[in-house]
Design an enzyme around this catalytic site. Structure first.
Site, short mmCIF file in Angstrom:
data_model
loop_
_atom_site.label_atom_id
_atom_site.label_comp_id
_atom_site.label_asym_id
_atom_site.label_seq_id
_atom_site.Cartn_x
_atom_site.Cartn_y
_atom_site.Cartn_z
N GLU A 1 -36.35 26.81 -28.37
CA GLU A 1 -35.49 25.74 -27.60
C GLU A 1 -36.48 24.68 -27.11
O GLU A 1 -36.20 23.40 -27.18
CB GLU A 1 -34.84 26.26 -26.40
N CYS B 1 -21.95 17.35 -38.77
CA CYS B 1 -21.84 15.92 -38.17
C CYS B 1 -23.26 15.19 -37.88
O CYS B 1 -23.44 15.07 -36.56
CB CYS B 1 -21.06 16.46 -36.86
N CYS C 1 -17.41 15.26 -43.18
CA CYS C 1 -16.42 15.19 -42.55
C CYS C 1 -15.50 16.36 -43.13
O CYS C 1 -14.74 17.03 -42.59
CB CYS C 1 -15.49 14.07 -42.02
N CYS D 1 -15.88 19.84 -42.03
CA CYS D 1 -16.02 20.13 -40.72
C CYS D 1 -14.97 20.87 -40.26
O CYS D 1 -13.71 20.42 -40.48
CB CYS D 1 -16.09 18.60 -40.09
N CYS E 1 -10.15 15.09 -34.96
CA CYS E 1 -11.28 14.35 -34.63
C CYS E 1 -10.95 13.03 -34.22
O CYS E 1 -10.43 12.27 -35.31
CB CYS E 1 -12.35 14.57 -35.53
#
Length: 356
Positions: free
Chosen positions: A48, A203, A210, A213, A219
């Site tokens: 991370e 995205c 899209c 997605c 959205c």
């Protein structure tokens, strides 16, 4: 008067945002990254931190090498700062490495070497913010906590039609509320990974897909044909330009490196001595090192960008004719070119050393 963007709910006929995303992640999400499939908080934390402002493809070899050198939090805490920076060299944003080292020591001192499980306790460690702490707690311990990294901000800003630059405090507060309202009640790991994967692979900032997605049906940005507008970009500002001359001091096939102060850019790394661009090099070397030198070739300038300014580095080769013993000091090293390349160098200095 600015309007606070609303947060419309998805149509009742659709499965929840979280369930669609969790299902999508199991089928289409990334599952082959080296830090996946583990519940080791140390490994998750390391990934991370490395992934902050750095692409996955860049991180993978650094992550593998770092783990080989420091396989657990105890090994990292026991290592010298120079060795940690050496293995971080080239990855950039070096404050992350300093914080990583300090946090490892804090885990030993405060928690007996066991990584804390709670989000707040994790966030109290050096260099770990709210979103990173939540991600560690989710993947290592199954905690139910919201994340909000850069990719997730983009996903949520588009899906909920949130106006404004996501780094602005008011916009970020709104996005945190959105993130918490959409949080999965089960399968939290798949949901959290799905959010990350969606922002990284579908995205995306440019050329979003899209059609692929799982949450495109509700959205707002897609419905209003504003996918390319949202999230709003960072307000443009002209970055200050700075310049510095670095002295490539050469003697008997060796070059001089100096350790930079812990604070400031490239903190704790090794670099060439610096002077003002128009400084008298010979006078500087007499005053600083009591050394006799002769200016040599001026090498091609190197441009390097930081978050808040741009730097032009003017390298100057300098032949050392006399180097008295009193010029030796802690924080200075004479190294061959090959040995210098094994030191913890900033990326542009490493590039310069390779060119010598």
């Amino acid at each position: 008067m600015k309007r606070t963007p609303s947060r419309p709910s998805p149509p009742a006929s659709l499965p929840t945002f979280a369930s669609r995303l969790s299902h999508w992640q199991k089928v289409h999400g990334r599952r082959d990254l080296p830090w996946q499939g583990t519940r080791d908080a140390y490994r998750i934390w390391l990934s991370e931190i490395m992934l902050q402002q750095t692409q996955v493809t860049t991180v993978i070899p650094y992550y593998t090498r770092f783990l080989a050198a420091f396989p657990d939090v105890g090994a990292l805490a026991a290592a010298s700062e120079d060795r940690v920076l050496e293995h971080w060299s080239g990855l950039g944003y070096y404050r992350r490495a300093h914080h990583l080292h300090a946090a490892a020591k804090a885990v030993l001192a405060r928690h007996g070497g066991e990584f804390p499980r709670g989000v707040d306790a994790i966030a109290a460690l050096p260099g770990i913010g709210r979103s990173t702490a939540a991600a560690i707690a989710v993947f290592a311990f199954g905690a139910r906590a919201a994340i909000l990294d850069g990719n997730v901000k983009r996903v949520l800003a588009r899906h909920r039609g949130v106006e404004g630059f996501p780094g602005a405090p008011a916009v970020e507060r709104l996005l945190w509320r959105v993130a918490e309202s959409l949080l999965a009640s089960r399968e939290i790991r798949a949901y959290t990974q799905g959010l990350m994967d969606l922002g990284a692979t579908v995205c995306t900032r440019t050329a979003p897909r899209c059609d692929a997605c799982p949450v495109a049906n509700d959205c707002i940005a897609r419905r209003n044909d504003r996918v390319r507008e949202l999230p709003s970009p960072r307000p443009k500002k002209v970055l200050p330009q700075r310049a510095v001359r670095v002295l490539v001091l050469e003697r008997a096939g060796m070059i001089l490196l100096e350790k930079r102060p812990a604070a400031g850019i490239w903190g704790g790394l090794w670099s060439f001595p610096e002077v003002e661009v128009d400084a008298d090099v010979a006078a500087h070397c007499r005053a600083q090192f009591s050394a006799a030198v002769a200016e040599g070739e001026a090498l091609a300038p190197i441009e390097h960008g930081f978050t808040h300014f741009r730097l032009t580095i003017h390298p100057q080769r300098v032949a050392v004719r006399a180097w008295p013993p009193r010029a030796e000091a802690p924080g200075r090293l004479w190294l061959t070119r090959d040995d210098a390349l094994n030191a913890a160098l900033p990326a542009p200095i490493r590039k310069l050393v390779r060119s010598l």
